[in-house]
Scaffold this motif. Structure first.
Motif, PDB file in Angstrom:
ATOM      1  N   LEU A 100       0.832  -1.202   0.000  1.00 12.93           N
ATOM      2  CA  LEU A 100       0.000   0.000   0.000  1.00 12.93           C
ATOM      3  C   LEU A 100       0.872   1.259   0.000  1.00 12.93           C
ATOM      4  N   SER A 101       1.962   1.204   0.757  1.00 13.32           N
ATOM      5  CA  SER A 101       2.865   2.354   0.864  1.00 13.32           C
ATOM      6  C   SER A 101       3.488   2.718  -0.488  1.00 13.32           C
ATOM      7  N   ILE A 102       3.900   1.699  -1.262  1.00 18.25           N
ATOM      8  CA  ILE A 102       4.612   2.000  -2.521  1.00 18.25           C
ATOM      9  C   ILE A 102       3.675   2.165  -3.716  1.00 18.25           C
ATOM     10  N   THR A 103       2.361   1.900  -3.509  1.00 19.22           N
ATOM     11  CA  THR A 103       1.423   2.055  -4.639  1.00 19.22           C
ATOM     12  C   THR A 103       0.362   3.116  -4.394  1.00 19.22           C
ATOM     13  N   ARG A 104       0.337   3.665  -3.178  1.00 16.56           N
ATOM     14  CA  ARG A 104      -0.751   4.577  -2.803  1.00 16.56           C
ATOM     15  C   ARG A 104      -0.921   5.734  -3.800  1.00 16.56           C
ATOM     16  N   ASN A 105       0.201   6.250  -4.306  1.00 11.86           N
ATOM     17  CA  ASN A 105       0.127   7.455  -5.145  1.00 11.86           C
ATOM     18  C   ASN A 105       0.314   7.170  -6.631  1.00 11.86           C
ATOM     19  N   ILE A 106       0.200   5.909  -7.037  1.00 16.88           N
ATOM     20  CA  ILE A 106       0.277   5.612  -8.470  1.00 16.88           C
ATOM     21  C   ILE A 106      -1.130   5.355  -8.985  1.00 16.88           C
ATOM     22  N   ASN A 107      -1.267   5.318 -10.300  1.00 18.79           N
ATOM     23  CA  ASN A 107      -2.601   5.133 -10.888  1.00 18.79           C
ATOM     24  C   ASN A 107      -2.483   4.204 -12.087  1.00 18.79           C
ATOM     25  N   THR A 108      -2.548   2.895 -11.804  1.00 16.92           N
ATOM     26  CA  THR A 108      -2.508   1.910 -12.879  1.00 16.92           C
ATOM     27  C   THR A 108      -3.834   1.165 -12.900  1.00 16.92           C
ATOM     28  N   LYS A 109      -3.940   0.218 -13.796  1.00 17.44           N
ATOM     29  CA  LYS A 109      -5.172  -0.564 -13.901  1.00 17.44           C
ATOM     30  C   LYS A 109      -5.434  -1.349 -12.606  1.00 17.44           C
ATOM     31  N   GLU A 110      -4.358  -1.838 -11.987  1.00 14.63           N
ATOM     32  CA  GLU A 110      -4.514  -2.699 -10.802  1.00 14.63           C
ATOM     33  C   GLU A 110      -4.294  -1.982  -9.483  1.00 14.63           C
ATOM     34  N   TYR A 111      -3.411  -1.012  -9.452  1.00 21.10           N
ATOM     35  CA  TYR A 111      -3.033  -0.374  -8.177  1.00 21.10           C
ATOM     36  C   TYR A 111      -3.425   1.094  -8.155  1.00 21.10           C
ATOM     37  N   PRO A 112      -3.717   1.610  -6.937  1.00 28.48           N
ATOM     38  CA  PRO A 112      -3.548   0.991  -5.607  1.00 28.48           C
ATOM     39  C   PRO A 112      -4.725   0.119  -5.153  1.00 28.48           C
ATOM     40  N   ALA A 113      -5.732  -0.073  -6.005  1.00 29.47           N
ATOM     41  CA  ALA A 113      -6.927  -0.828  -5.581  1.00 29.47           C
ATOM     42  C   ALA A 113      -6.553  -2.216  -5.034  1.00 29.47           C
ATOM     43  N   LYS A 114      -5.606  -2.878  -5.714  1.00 33.26           N
ATOM     44  CA  LYS A 114      -5.243  -4.242  -5.314  1.00 33.26           C
ATOM     45  C   LYS A 114      -4.621  -4.281  -3.912  1.00 33.26           C
ATOM     46  N   ALA A 115      -3.925  -3.205  -3.554  1.00 32.78           N
ATOM     47  CA  ALA A 115      -3.330  -3.133  -2.208  1.00 32.78           C
ATOM     48  C   ALA A 115      -4.429  -3.066  -1.143  1.00 32.78           C
ATOM     49  N   TYR A 116      -5.505  -2.325  -1.438  1.00 36.24           N
ATOM     50  CA  TYR A 116      -6.640  -2.270  -0.497  1.00 36.24           C
ATOM     51  C   TYR A 116      -7.372  -3.618  -0.449  1.00 36.24           C
ATOM     52  N   ILE A 117      -7.412  -4.297  -1.585  1.00 34.45           N
ATOM     53  CA  ILE A 117      -8.070  -5.610  -1.625  1.00 34.45           C
ATOM     54  C   ILE A 117      -7.367  -6.593  -0.692  1.00 34.45           C
ATOM     55  N   ILE A 118      -6.033  -6.666  -0.785  1.00 38.60           N
ATOM     56  CA  ILE A 118      -5.323  -7.660   0.046  1.00 38.60           C
ATOM     57  C   ILE A 118      -5.432  -7.306   1.525  1.00 38.60           C
ATOM     58  N   ARG A 119      -5.447  -6.010   1.848  1.00 37.56           N
ATOM     59  CA  ARG A 119      -5.657  -5.630   3.253  1.00 37.56           C
ATOM     60  C   ARG A 119      -7.041  -6.071   3.731  1.00 37.56           C
ATOM     61  N   GLY A 120      -8.033  -5.909   2.876  1.00 34.39           N
ATOM     62  CA  GLY A 120      -9.387  -6.348   3.228  1.00 34.39           C
ATOM     63  C   GLY A 120      -9.450  -7.850   3.454  1.00 34.39           C
ATOM     64  N   ILE A 121      -8.757  -8.600   2.599  1.00 31.03           N
ATOM     65  CA  ILE A 121      -8.742 -10.067   2.735  1.00 31.03           C
ATOM     66  C   ILE A 121      -8.108 -10.466   4.063  1.00 31.03           C
ATOM     67  N   LEU A 122      -6.978  -9.849   4.415  1.00 27.88           N
ATOM     68  CA  LEU A 122      -6.299 -10.180   5.680  1.00 27.88           C
ATOM     69  C   LEU A 122      -7.176  -9.823   6.881  1.00 27.88           C
ATOM     70  N   LEU A 123      -7.861  -8.684   6.807  1.00 25.83           N
ATOM     71  CA  LEU A 123      -8.762  -8.285   7.897  1.00 25.83           C
ATOM     72  C   LEU A 123      -9.946  -9.241   8.012  1.00 25.83           C
ATOM     73  N   ASN A 124     -10.424  -9.713   6.874  1.00 21.96           N
ATOM     74  CA  ASN A 124     -11.517 -10.686   6.881  1.00 21.96           C
ATOM     75  C   ASN A 124     -11.098 -11.975   7.578  1.00 21.96           C
ATOM     76  N   TYR A 125      -9.858 -12.432   7.332  1.00 29.05           N
ATOM     77  CA  TYR A 125      -9.366 -13.645   7.984  1.00 29.05           C
ATOM     78  C   TYR A 125      -9.357 -13.499   9.507  1.00 29.05           C
ATOM     79  N   GLU A 126      -9.237 -12.263   9.977  1.00 36.20           N
ATOM     80  CA  GLU A 126      -9.211 -12.012  11.423  1.00 36.20           C
ATOM     81  C   GLU A 126     -10.590 -11.582  11.948  1.00 36.20           C
ATOM     82  N   PHE A 127     -11.617 -11.737  11.120  1.00 36.90           N
ATOM     83  CA  PHE A 127     -13.006 -11.418  11.490  1.00 36.90           C
ATOM     84  C   PHE A 127     -13.229  -9.932  11.765  1.00 36.90           C
ATOM     85  N   LYS A 128     -12.353  -9.089  11.234  1.00 35.36           N
ATOM     86  CA  LYS A 128     -12.537  -7.638  11.398  1.00 35.36           C
ATOM     87  C   LYS A 128     -13.338  -7.156  10.188  1.00 35.36           C
ATOM     88  N   TYR A 129     -14.623  -7.472  10.218  1.00 36.51           N
ATOM     89  CA  TYR A 129     -15.458  -7.321   9.032  1.00 36.51           C
ATOM     90  C   TYR A 129     -15.673  -5.860   8.627  1.00 36.51           C
TER      91      TYR A 129
END
Length: 572
Positions: A100-129
């Motif tokens: 997230l830190s290295i993609t926050r300020n770029i604008n590509t087809k995948e990022y930074p959206a993908k960085a937020y996606i993986i954070r959401g997935i990790l939070l979901n695994y910990e039930f932080k819905y």
């Protein structure tokens, strides 16, 4: 200007993202020549099947990306490592945070959206819905009108959140949208087989949740066939597991058991603790419904152990505790009955805290008439005997005070034992074995002068010589030695022996034998390293004692410490 800013940001973040690679990781020789496309393909084949290999490929992608200054591969490496660690209940946050830190300020087809996606997935695994949902919404806003793949994938992720909070009717349309989108892509050059098969599993699982088992089996069969058709077995074990669970609810017990046992080894290999716990739960239920009680209990205990190992409890498996409690109640095994009652309370507390939207449903769904009856009886008893509460509190306070006192006393004892062991070791170093005997003899001489009037000098000297011979030959190591036995050996009577020991040694016969044995074993421990490795029971036997308890008591009485403390000090 934009390009310059991007380069500047990457330089600032370089130390951060370089620090997050695995320390000491080196690309294996077998992977050095492979390009990113080959590594990606290898990763996709083993992801969720053998996550150890998947992590190896992800680290290789990250390392090669850094060496070649390929930002897209660096991003992909961090994403993949974070994902795998999350799957195995290890912290993936350092990698997702770096991404997230290295993609926050770029604008590509995948990022930074993908960085937020993986954070959401990790939070979901910990039930932080709620936190997971916030990250998904952020990602959805970033991908809208820019990346339809991400946009629909996020719909699936939000569907997973809804399913986790038991909003299954709302989750199903989201999964179907994602499935239809992936199915349409099959006829294009941009098709994604892994995501397509994953979308089938999501739909199948959603139908299981709403108890439409025939629909579930329909999509399971599609998924299994598509895995074989496209040679992608990532989701294959989970389709088989879903078939097993569905067959259980349809009472096809043999088919259910066969399917679940078929994938046990794969889940073990992949260390998928959460799904293993569910698998063992259903195997337990199958055996329980078939009146195979011992097999059922064995599987349910395995399921419980894995839930505690991962600290992950789901409502569907809660009744395993009711079965275990009843089983041990019928066996009149109070200890295990209480153990699983406590485990049930703990599991409930975790489910209430982690799955807050389910808390009311859990109790509404799982309270049994037996529990309600017990609750009413307890309330009635409390109304009649409120004063018992004060007694319990008072007794509890007294017990706590006693425990604190005992703990403090024991702590002081331990320190004293350690101190006395040090003193004993110093003494034993200061005196050779012969010198120790001289000290004993010196004590004897002093006593002789004081007690001449009790026994004649001739008799006293005769017994003295026999005692010296007895000591030098280690006769005291003989087990069950008594005054009578020694009197018989010395060809005299027990009174003479007893009086002689009292006068010559200034102690009774029991003290005399114990001191000889303890002095002997201390000397042996000082010089014989092998003896120090013996158990206390074995050392007691060497010293002439019948058991470790009598040996330890004699050692403590003679030296003011315990043999275990002295041996530890010697080993240091």
């Amino acid at each position: 200007m934009h390009k310059f800013c991007l380069i500047f940001i990457l330089i600032l973040c370089q130390n951060l993202y370089l620090s997050q690679s695995i320390k000491g990781f080196r690309i294996p020789d077998s992977l050095k020549a492979k390009d990113f496309k080959q590594l990606e393909s290898a990763y996709n084949k083993v992801f969720r099947i053998d996550n150890n290999k998947a992590e190896l490929y992800a680290n290789t992608i990250l390392s090669k990306g850094k060496k070649e200054n390929n930002n897209n591969q660096i991003y992909d490496g961090y994403y993949k490592i974070a994902y795998i660690k999350g799957l195995e209940s290890r912290s993936g946050y350092p990698y997702s945070d770096t991404l997230l830190s290295i993609t926050r300020n770029i604008n590509t087809k995948e990022y930074p959206a993908k960085a937020y996606i993986i954070r959401g997935i990790l939070l979901n695994y910990e039930f932080k819905y709620n936190e997971a949902l916030n990250n998904y919404i952020e990602a959805q806003n970033l991908s809208k009108n820019k990346n339809p793949d991400q946009f629909y994938y996020i719909k699936k992720l939000i569907g997973i959140l809804k399913a986790a909070t038991d909003e299954n009717e709302e989750a199903l349309p989201l999964f179907l949208e994602y499935y239809n989108y992936q199915k349409q892509k099959l006829n294009t050059n941009d098709r994604d087989i892994k995501s397509y098969i994953g979308s089938i599993f999501s739909v199948s699982n959603a139908y299981t949740k709403i108890k439409d088992y025939k629909r579930c089996k329909f999509y399971n069969n599609i998924g299994i066939e598509e895995c074989k058709k496209y040679n992608d077995y990532t989701h294959y074990p989970y389709f088989i597991m879903s078939e097993g669970i569905t067959d259980y609810y349809l009472k096809n017990y043999n088919a259910a058991s066969e399917n679940l046992l078929k994938i046990e080894e794969k889940l073990l290999k992949n260390r998928d603790v959460g799904n293993l716990s569910i698998l063992y739960y259903y195997l337990g239920k199958i055996n329980y419904d078939n009146k195979k009680e011992k097999e059922a209990i064995s599987f349910l205990i395995k399921s419980d152990s894995l839930s505690f190992a991962s600290n992950d409890f789901i409502p569907i498996t809660r009744d395993r505790y009711e079965i275990l409690i009843d089983y041990y109640k019928n066996k009149e095994d109070n200890k295990n009955q209480l153990k699983f009652i406590n485990k049930l309370f703990y599991a409930d507390s975790i489910m209430n805290n982690s799955r807050q939207y389910l808390s009311k449903e859990i109790y509404k769904k799982y309270d049994t008439p037996i529990l309600l009856e017990q609750k009413e009886k307890l309330i009635a008893d409390l109304d009649k005997k409120n004063f018992l509460l004060y007694w319990v509190l008072g007794i509890g306070l007294i017990i706590i005070c006693i425990l604190i006192y005992v703990y403090t006393k024991n702590k002081k004892k331990i320190k004293e034992y350690q101190k006395q062991a040090e003193i004993l070791l110093k003494k034993s170093k200061d005196h050779t074995s012969e010198a120790s005997k001289n000290i004993i003899t010196k004590q004897h001489t002093v006593k002789e002068e004081k007690t001449k009037s009790i026994l004649s000098d001739e008799k006293l000297q005769h017994i003295k010589l026999q005692l010296e011979k007895f000591e030098n030959s280690n006769g005291f190591l003989r087990k069950n030695i008594t005054v009578d036995i020694l009197a018989k050996d010395f060809n005299t009577n027990r009174d003479y022996i007893s009086k002689s020991v009292n006068e010559l040694k200034e102690k009774n016969f029991s003290q005399y034998i114990n001191e000889l044995r303890i002095n002997y074993i201390i000397e042996q421990l000082n010089t014989n390293e092998k003896l120090r490795k013996f158990t206390i029971s074995a050392i007691a036997d060497e010293a002439g004692y019948n058991n470790s308890e009598s040996f330890s008591n004699a050692f403590k009485k003679t030296t003011n410490t315990l043999p275990s403390y002295y041996i530890k000090l010697l080993q240091k």
